[in-house]
Design a protein around this motif. Sequence first.
Motif, PDB file in Angstrom:
ATOM      1  N   LYS A   1       1.528  10.444  -8.386  1.00 54.03           N
ATOM      2  CA  LYS A   1       2.306  11.235  -7.564  1.00 54.03           C
ATOM      3  C   LYS A   1       1.986  12.528  -8.220  1.00 54.03           C
ATOM      4  O   LYS A   1       1.219  13.319  -7.758  1.00 54.03           O
ATOM      5  CB  LYS A   1       3.403  10.842  -6.624  1.00 54.03           C
ATOM      6  CG  LYS A   1       3.303   9.707  -6.040  1.00 54.03           C
ATOM      7  CD  LYS A   1       4.911   9.237  -5.702  1.00 54.03           C
ATOM      8  CE  LYS A   1       4.514   7.338  -5.378  1.00 54.03           C
ATOM      9  NZ  LYS A   1       6.745   7.451  -4.787  1.00 54.03           N
ATOM     10  N   GLU A   2       2.417  13.145  -9.382  1.00 57.37           N
ATOM     11  CA  GLU A   2       2.451  14.136  -9.209  1.00 57.37           C
ATOM     12  C   GLU A   2       2.153  14.962 -11.054  1.00 57.37           C
ATOM     13  O   GLU A   2       2.553  15.962 -11.127  1.00 57.37           O
ATOM     14  CB  GLU A   2       4.245  14.742  -9.565  1.00 57.37           C
ATOM     15  CG  GLU A   2       4.500  14.111  -7.662  1.00 57.37           C
ATOM     16  CD  GLU A   2       5.718  14.075  -8.822  1.00 57.37           C
ATOM     17  OE1 GLU A   2       6.676  15.612  -9.082  1.00 57.37           O
ATOM     18  OE2 GLU A   2       6.914  13.905  -7.572  1.00 57.37           O
TER      19      GLU A   2
ATOM     20  N   GLN B   1       4.826   5.228 -11.263  1.00 57.74           N
ATOM     21  CA  GLN B   1       4.598   5.743 -10.010  1.00 57.74           C
ATOM     22  C   GLN B   1       4.538   7.518 -10.226  1.00 57.74           C
ATOM     23  O   GLN B   1       3.665   8.580  -9.128  1.00 57.74           O
ATOM     24  CB  GLN B   1       5.513   5.962  -9.025  1.00 57.74           C
ATOM     25  CG  GLN B   1       5.801   4.780  -8.973  1.00 57.74           C
ATOM     26  CD  GLN B   1       4.670   3.989  -8.294  1.00 57.74           C
ATOM     27  OE1 GLN B   1       3.986   4.445  -7.540  1.00 57.74           O
ATOM     28  NE2 GLN B   1       4.296   2.526  -8.323  1.00 57.74           N
TER      29      GLN B   1
END
Length: 143
Positions: A112-113, A108
Amino acid sequence: MTSSKEPNKMADIVNEQREKLNKLVSFFPKFKRNEYANYNLLLDFIQDNEELQIYTVPTLKEATGLQNDGELIDLVRYFGGGHSRLFSIHYCYYVGTDFLRINEDEFQNYLKESIEPVDENGNEIEDFDPRNLSFYCLINYKE
């Protein structure tokens, strides 16, 4: 040869999932009609291919007709989440024909980043290539 109990068990699992999905739609009427259709396509595929033990990204795309990775991940998260629990989701990073297991948080965080993941032992992945980041699903059978 498959015993007569096994198809009934799979049919029971799929029917239970259809009931849960229908309840979700009744509580959240804005649940998109095409998403509902894709979820049902997956359930049809599972019921028609009960011998299948592992659901990889290509298999899930074939089953649902989805090509968008984000939509596929949303579908898998639903079936792996608390309401459904049909799937046990395993995140991984492919290295040739083998793979390293990674934790969901690592997966994740990359999505996301763009934080490069580490394997489940906390080791950095050498020469990280995001195209090798993936997941697969196993059906949670109730015994």
